[in-house]
Enzyme design. Structure first.
Site: not given
Ligand code: DGY
Length: 337
Positions: A238, A267, A285
């Site tokens: 993360r 993000e 991601h």
């Protein structure tokens, strides 16, 4: 009345469609982050929800959701959910571990290799028409084989990355909240070290630990200063685990050779300093994003939600609960809390 479930993002329709066998399903047409009041309004009339990391759900979002009994997160990480608040409200949370382990490990290894061997930088350079002449010294990178791999967070994905490293004859060091059993360390050929030793020894450091406030920006300027200047840093966990400005400083100054990032603190917004750097590989991601794995994740989430709401072949026994203590509430269909 059939229970009602909310599917917060468009997911594979053929898989999500299985929910219709038992529930009234409210599907969402467009991908996106729903505002807090929209989530609260949806949850207010639902018994369950299928959500992703785009959806932040805590006490405020469930304050007026008396029927809500289960939230199935499509993802192994669930830092988008306030699990203590949901548990307190008797809401079962499930996630999707295991089905994404190997795919995510593949990607972590690929990202680490791309950073070390400057693959995307080289491609951009070539596409920009800059390759005029083959030269011995073009785009020299760092080796992967025979180097030391450092893994921070040695859960299932960390272990799967360690297994890949054997094929590259890498020495594997890891740091984790708790040390693995000796037989597991043996299978992974990994040696436990403290965090500082991991930073100091790794030629390639890969972050695979779950996010919690306790590890917020654990990879900060101090930590990076302990790493080798020739090292690479890869983050598939993360974004909040890394201080992105400190990382940009280190990549700009040559204090760190390269980085591979799949996750970002804000993000989909990316720190503009990272965007401007050539020695960082940036991906959106997608570490678990093979078609088969993303389908398997949705399938598992559907199974979890169905079981958590007390129907289907595993009624009352969802395969992968996060807060099993909430299960007593959720396995009783129609219970009013
Ligand atoms: C996960 O599974 O946690 C991935 O980051 C996608 O949500």
């Amino acid at each position: 009345m059939r229970p009602r479930v909310w599917v917060s993002q468009p997911l594979f329709g053929d898989i999500v469609g299985r929910l219709r066998e038992h529930f009234d399903v409210i599907e969402t047409a467009a991908v996106g982050k729903h505002p807090q009041d929209e989530i609260a309004a949806m949850l207010a009339s639902c018994d369950g929800a299928l959500v992703t990391l785009n959806d932040r759900i805590g006490a405020a979002e469930i304050a007026n959701a008396p029927r809500l009994r289960a939230i199935a997160n499509v993802g192994v990480g669930y830092n988008n959910l306030d699990v203590p608040a949901l548990t307190h409200a008797g809401i079962l949370v499930t996630n999707t571990p295991d089905v994404l382990t190997e795919t995510t490990a593949d990607f972590g290894f690929a990202l680490m290799m791309a950073a070390a061997r400057r693959i995307t930088e080289a491609e951009r350079w070539l596409r920009d028409g800059q390759w005029k002449q083959w030269s011995f010294e073009t785009m020299l990178g760092g080796d992967v084989h025979g180097t030391t791999l450092g893994i921070l967070g040695m859960g299932r994905i960390g272990q799967a990355i360690a297994c890949r490293a054997a094929g590259f004859r890498m020495r594997v060091l890891y740091h984790n909240r708790s040390r693995l059993r000796a037989d597991v360390e043996g299978t992974c050929r990994a040696q436990y070290v403290d965090f500082d030793m991991l930073l100091a020894q790794a030629d390639h450091l890969v972050l695979v630990l779950p996010y919690s406030p306790a590890v917020h920006q654990i990879v900060n300027a101090d930590a990076i200063a302990k790493m080798k200047p020739t090292a690479t840093l890869t983050n598939i966990a993360r974004g909040g685990i890394v201080d992105e400005d400190a990382l940009a400083d280190a990549l700009e100054s040559g204090r760190l050779a390269a980085a591979g990032l799949d996750v970002y603190e804000g993000e989909p917004a990316i720190n503009p300093r990272l965007l401007a750097l050539r020695n960082v590989v940036l991906t959106p991601h997608i570490a678990s994003g093979s078609l088969a794995t993303r389908r398997a994740m949705v399938s598992l989430a559907v199974e979890n939600l169905t079981a958590a709401l007390g129907v289907g072949p595993r009624a009352g026994d969802p395969p992968t609960p996060v807060n099993a203590s909430a299960l007593d509430w959720s396995r009783k269909p129609g219970i009013s809390k």
